[in-house]
Scaffold this motif. Structure first.
Motif, mmCIF file in Angstrom:
data_model
loop_
_atom_site.group_PDB
_atom_site.id
_atom_site.type_symbol
_atom_site.label_atom_id
_atom_site.label_comp_id
_atom_site.label_asym_id
_atom_site.label_seq_id
_atom_site.Cartn_x
_atom_site.Cartn_y
_atom_site.Cartn_z
ATOM 1 N N TYR A 87 -0.802 5.510 -7.867
ATOM 2 C CA TYR A 87 -0.588 5.548 -6.365
ATOM 3 C C TYR A 87 -1.195 4.759 -5.989
ATOM 4 N N VAL A 88 -0.664 3.304 -5.228
ATOM 5 C CA VAL A 88 -2.062 2.356 -5.296
ATOM 6 C C VAL A 88 -2.973 2.625 -3.591
ATOM 7 N N VAL B 8 6.456 -2.512 -15.892
ATOM 8 C CA VAL B 8 6.299 -2.035 -15.341
ATOM 9 C C VAL B 8 7.051 -1.655 -13.788
ATOM 10 N N GLN B 9 7.435 -0.625 -13.660
ATOM 11 C CA GLN B 9 8.502 -0.114 -12.694
ATOM 12 C C GLN B 9 7.713 0.458 -10.897
ATOM 13 N N LEU B 10 8.558 -0.749 -9.656
ATOM 14 C CA LEU B 10 7.663 -0.467 -8.505
ATOM 15 C C LEU B 10 9.126 0.589 -7.749
ATOM 16 N N ALA C 92 1.093 -0.795 0.139
ATOM 17 C CA ALA C 92 -0.396 0.375 0.412
ATOM 18 C C ALA C 92 1.302 1.390 0.231
ATOM 19 N N ASP C 93 2.416 1.052 0.357
ATOM 20 C CA ASP C 93 2.848 1.922 0.047
ATOM 21 C C ASP C 93 4.170 2.358 -1.178
ATOM 22 N N VAL C 94 3.524 2.119 -2.457
ATOM 23 C CA VAL C 94 4.405 2.148 -3.780
ATOM 24 C C VAL C 94 3.570 2.968 -4.589
ATOM 25 N N VAL C 95 4.297 3.433 -5.356
ATOM 26 C CA VAL C 95 3.493 3.805 -7.440
ATOM 27 C C VAL C 95 4.452 2.918 -8.123
ATOM 28 N N LEU C 96 3.184 2.453 -9.321
ATOM 29 C CA LEU C 96 3.957 1.556 -10.192
ATOM 30 C C LEU C 96 3.875 2.880 -10.917
#
Length: 490
Positions: free
Chosen positions: A21-22, A110-112, A9-13
């Motif tokens: 923004y998840v 897709v980059q995390l 829940a604290d990542v951006v793809l």
């Protein structure tokens, strides 16, 4: 990245020119929020979870429409909408591929990234917002959220107005999430519900911003701090501090030309430059309307009720024979999101027909909400108590007397039937005006004449107060007089 089985829940793809923004369910194209419907967004989230792999159509349908059976055409429509939003196929860039006989796959790279690296930050690297993460989807509010997002960049003071329990805070937070990239100095949410002293409003804002400012002057030094900052302040629950909030808003906006304020309140601030957005109830099927279940679920009140019941009773679906009962439950609850959620929690004990039968006593029934909710939102009575306490004695008296009438009244009849020796017609007129402003009375246009009506839940509450004041018999006599007049006129 081949596959994301579980997205934290604290990542951006990042994919192509987009960032997802998840936690906030927010897509940015560059710095611009992308407008995508909630179901299309849920499909994208699922495909990103399994980027590089095929997700079957059955899996997508079960995830996005968990409480009902829908045709595959619904899925294709939302996939097409996603592709349009992402400009899929233009310039040779592909994002979502249809795998015949199997399903769909997210095929772009897709980059995390950690969210803290992407969210706008100040010189010291701190995140420039304090918005809480959402734990559940917002149902039935896409249109008003989109409208507010479009308006916000051009409006410096927007006030979201409506009765308690209609979801003002939820909508304000969602709008704040979507416009966050627009404000280079951040977005800050200030909850005023627990503040009792009007003199401390500016100090509350300052403490939320993490400032230790001198307490001199009504603005507490905030005007100097905000002078050159491009920032949005969300002032939530202004109604009990309305004068102080209005004065603060005007003072700050005049001093800080790049500041914007989004306020929520049960009545407008009534300040220069204010744009008021009244929040309507969720949509409900018309009475005596026969609808198949899939059509009933296009009404947001029904969809919210079914979604919340399914959270308590996994596997619950809306059957054709239950549509009329569910629609009537939502109608009795005025399409109010909080009341619908509280009612849905009772289904396991009462069942649908039992719940409908008990709604005659809705204030006693809707008493148990989320333990973690603010005290004023833990029951329907608490919501109404909070709002009722903000009324003047005159407004309370007029409200209680109007509760006798089940139908909408024109202003002329409302004044005539509630006035008495102790309260003249001019006072009643002023009280009705304030009850409309404070979201107790709804306004309807009937045969080109403005009429006023209490929501069912508000009417039940006001009738209790009328009985407690021992005025019920007099009110019944006024109601009988009104009915006799209608018969004579008819």
């Amino acid at each position: 990245m081949n596959e994301l089985r579980t997205i934290r829940a604290d990542v951006v793809l990042k994919f192509g020119p987009f960032r997802y923004y998840v936690q906030r369910r927010l897509i940015l194209h560059g710095e611009r929020p992308l407008r995508v419907g909630s179901r299309a967004l849920e499909i994208l989230h699922l495909l990103l979870e399994h980027a590089g792999s095929v997700v079957s159509k059955e899996t997508i349908l079960a995830r996005v429409w968990p409480t009902t059976v829908v045709e595959e055409i619904n899925l294709r429509v939302h996939i097409a909408a996603l592709r349009r939003a992402l400009s899929d196929g233009k310039g040779g860039q592909r994002y979502i591929a249809n795998i015949p006989q199997r399903g769909y796959s997210f095929v772009a790279d897709v980059q995390l990234n950690e969210a803290a690296e992407i969210v706008p930050a100040g010189p010291s690297g701190e995140i420039l917002h304090n918005l809480p993460g959402r734990l559940s989807p917002i149902i039935g509010r896409d249109a008003i959220v989109d409208d507010l997002v479009r308006k916000m960049p051009a409006r410096r003071l927007m006030t979201l107005v409506g009765p308690g329990g209609m979801g003002k805070t939820t909508i304000a937070l969602r709008v704040a999430e979507l416009v966050l990239p627009h404000y280079e100095d951040g977005v800050y949410f200030i909850d005023l519900s627990t503040l009792a002293d009007p003199a401390l409003v500016a100090a509350k804002v300052a403490s939320t911003l993490g400032l230790a400012l001198p307490g001199e002057g009504a603005l507490c030094g905030l005007d100097y701090y905000l002078l050159h900052r491009h920032m949005l302040l969300v002032l939530d629950n202004c109604e009990h501090l309305i004068d102080s909030c209005a004065a603060l808003a005007v003072g700050l906006l005049m001093s800080a030309p790049r500041l914007a304020i989004l306020a929520t309140s049960r009545e407008p601030l009534l300040t220069e430059g204010e744009c008021v957005q009244r929040l309507e109830a969720l949509t409900i099927p018309a009475p005596a309307t026969s609808l198949p279940s899939e059509m009933a679920l296009t009404y947001s009140a029904v969809r919210l009720f079914v979604t919340r019941v399914a959270a308590y009773l996994p596997g619950f679906v809306l059957r054709a024979q239950d549509v009329a009962v569910v629609a009537e439950i939502c109608r009795r609850l005025d399409g109010m999101p909080l009341a619908i959620e509280l009612a849905a929690a009772q289904i396991e004990v009462l069942g649908l027909h039992g719940l409908l039968g008990q709604l005659e006593h809705c204030l006693q029934l809707l008493t148990h909400g989320r333990r973690t909710a603010a005290p004023r939102h833990q029951s329907l009575r608490a919501v109404l108590d909070w709002s009722h306490a903000l009324l003047s004695p005159l407004e309370q008296t007029v409200l209680h007397r109007l509760a006798v009438f089940k139908v909408a009244l024109s202003l002329d009849k409302a004044v005539r039937l509630t006035a008495c020796r102790a309260i003249d017609e001019a006072q009643v007129f002023e009280a009705i005006t304030q009850l409309v402003a404070k979201s107790w009375l709804s306004v309807e246009l009937i045969d080109s004449v403005v009429h006023y009506r209490l929501l069912n839940t508000s009417r039940a509450y006001a009738l209790e107060k009328l009985r407690a004041a021992d005025e019920y018999r007099q009110g019944q006599q006024r109601y009988a007089q009104h009915r006799n007049m209608r018969v004579i006129q008819g």
